[in-house]
Scaffold this active site. Structure first.
Site, mmCIF file in Angstrom:
data_model
loop_
_atom_site.group_PDB
_atom_site.id
_atom_site.type_symbol
_atom_site.label_atom_id
_atom_site.label_comp_id
_atom_site.label_asym_id
_atom_site.label_seq_id
_atom_site.Cartn_x
_atom_site.Cartn_y
_atom_site.Cartn_z
ATOM 1 N N GLY A 80 0.868 -1.176 0.000
ATOM 2 C CA GLY A 80 0.000 0.000 0.000
ATOM 3 C C GLY A 80 0.904 1.225 0.000
ATOM 4 N N GLN A 82 16.948 6.644 -14.068
ATOM 5 C CA GLN A 82 17.541 7.927 -14.485
ATOM 6 C C GLN A 82 17.504 8.967 -13.362
ATOM 7 O OE1 GLN A 82 19.039 7.962 -17.521
ATOM 8 N NE2 GLN A 82 18.351 5.821 -17.389
ATOM 9 N N ASN A 138 3.760 1.970 2.740
ATOM 10 C CA ASN A 138 5.139 1.855 2.241
ATOM 11 C C ASN A 138 5.922 3.141 2.518
ATOM 12 O OD1 ASN A 138 4.598 -0.675 1.190
ATOM 13 N ND2 ASN A 138 4.333 0.015 -0.922
ATOM 14 N N ASP A 142 13.593 -5.952 -7.765
ATOM 15 C CA ASP A 142 12.141 -5.693 -7.759
ATOM 16 C C ASP A 142 11.919 -4.187 -7.587
ATOM 17 O OD1 ASP A 142 9.405 -5.642 -7.382
ATOM 18 O OD2 ASP A 142 9.406 -6.860 -5.546
ATOM 19 N N GLY A 166 9.164 4.018 -5.820
ATOM 20 C CA GLY A 166 8.604 5.377 -5.759
ATOM 21 C C GLY A 166 8.211 5.728 -4.333
ATOM 22 N N ASP A 167 7.685 4.751 -3.614
ATOM 23 C CA ASP A 167 7.289 5.005 -2.220
ATOM 24 C C ASP A 167 8.521 5.279 -1.359
ATOM 25 O OD1 ASP A 167 4.645 4.537 -2.916
ATOM 26 O OD2 ASP A 167 4.841 2.389 -2.547
ATOM 27 N N GLY A 215 9.839 -7.432 -2.836
ATOM 28 C CA GLY A 215 8.671 -6.933 -2.109
ATOM 29 C C GLY A 215 8.786 -5.433 -1.941
HETATM 30 O O1 RIB Z 1 3.763 1.443 -4.839
HETATM 31 C C1 RIB Z 1 3.750 0.072 -4.631
HETATM 32 C C2 RIB Z 1 2.464 -0.332 -3.985
HETATM 33 O O2 RIB Z 1 1.423 -0.101 -4.894
HETATM 34 C C3 RIB Z 1 2.374 -1.797 -3.637
HETATM 35 O O3 RIB Z 1 2.878 -2.103 -2.359
HETATM 36 C C4 RIB Z 1 0.892 -2.081 -3.760
HETATM 37 O O4 RIB Z 1 0.266 -2.221 -2.533
HETATM 38 C C5 RIB Z 1 0.329 -0.907 -4.549
HETATM 39 O O5 RIB Z 1 -0.498 -0.144 -3.787
#
Ligand code: RIB
Length: 285
Positions: free
Chosen positions: A39, A211, A43, A232, A237-238, A273
């Site tokens: 989520g 980049q 994250n 992975d 981005g999170d 993950g």
């Molecule tokens: O940004 C990655 C997230 O997007 C994943 O963890 C997934 O839950 C989705 O919401």
């Protein structure tokens, strides 16, 4: 150091690894399946907390095993969960396929749809010092709007417009930073972001994966990132956004904060993950 308040989604990621992405109508065999916490909101909260941020999460989970797993995971990562509502809905899930060095994701928001403006107001009432507000697009649009419009005037708002949804673009005037990736930027402003980025100097930060990132400050500033072996990209981005919040909470300037965020994101893609590769502060050398 400023406190960081994440208003957003929390999910359990149901992840399949396969040799290739299935085509429409096709059934293929996968290689591995695992469940893990994800989520975008959670994250970003975990990324910020691992890097030393003081983080509080606002959102909603279900009264089910996944909800328990989500809250336990946040607490294990030292995120304050006192402003999370436990609802009668199922918890949010994300259904992820990892294949061909990329991912595809279907999010089922469930309880994430039940976050309320009252929860946000309750948070704002208890904030006494300038803080950082981090918000994304996996919660209802009226809660996003309410948060941005009613945030304390001294709060720094970082808005990660992911995944893309239509919003009233005047909201961007109130946020301090917004951080689309190229796809989201293209949905918001068209394929070429060069005009938009000039319209939002030192505010619009476009993340570009391997980049790095770009923003505008009298000229286009490219902030490159280290090239690493990618395991992975889920959650990269999170990690960038959580790290950006930490760096800004410590008073780093924008250029330094983006370099810090790039470094954290490049470490995150080396684990599996969404949260598997997110670095601890000691790893940021
Ligand atoms: O940004 C990655 C997230 O997007 C994943 O963890 C997934 O839950 C989705 O919401």
């Amino acid at each position: 150091m400023k406190n960081i308040y994440v208003i957003g989604s929390m999910s359990v990621d149901l992840v399949v690894q396969a040799q290739k992405m299935p085509k429409k109508g096709e059934t293929i065999l996968g290689e591995q399946f695992f469940t893990t916490c994800g989520g975008k909101g959670a994250n970003q909260a975990v990324a910020a907390a691992r890097l030393g941020g003081q983080v509080k999460m606002v959102g909603a989970v279900g009264n089910d095993a996944y909800g328990e797993m989500i809250i336990n995971n946040l607490q294990a990562n030292h995120v304050d969960t006192s402003k999370i509502n436990i609802t009668d809905s199922a918890s949010g899930t994300a259904h992820i396929t990892l294949a061909e060095n990329d991912n595809s994701i279907i999010v089922v928001p469930s309880a994430n749809q039940l976050i309320t403006t009252e929860q946000v107001d309750a948070l704002f009432k208890e904030i006494t010092e300038p803080g950082i507000i981090l918000i994304q697009n996996e919660i209802p649009v009226h809660v996003i709007q309410h948060t941005i419009q009613n945030a304390p005037s001294d709060a720094i708002i970082i808005y990660n417009p992911a995944p893309f949804i239509e919003i009233d673009q005047t909201l961007l005037d109130r946020v301090d930073y917004f951080t689309p990736n190229e796809t989201e930027s293209s949905s918001m402003f068209g394929a070429d972001y060069s005009d938009a980025i000039q319209q939002y100097p030192e505010k619009m930060i476009v993340t570009l994966g391997s980049q790095g990132a770009v923003y505008y400050d009298n000229e286009l500033i490219e902030v490159p990132t280290k090239q690493v072996e990618v395991i992975d990209t889920t959650g990269a981005g999170d990690t960038f956004n959580g790290a950006l919040a930490v760096a800004l909470s410590e008073g780093k300037n924008l250029s330094e904060a983006i370099q810090f965020a790039n470094q954290a994101a490049s470490l995150s893609v080396q684990g599996i993950g969404a949260q598997g590769g997110m670095p601890m502060r000691e790893e940021m050398i």
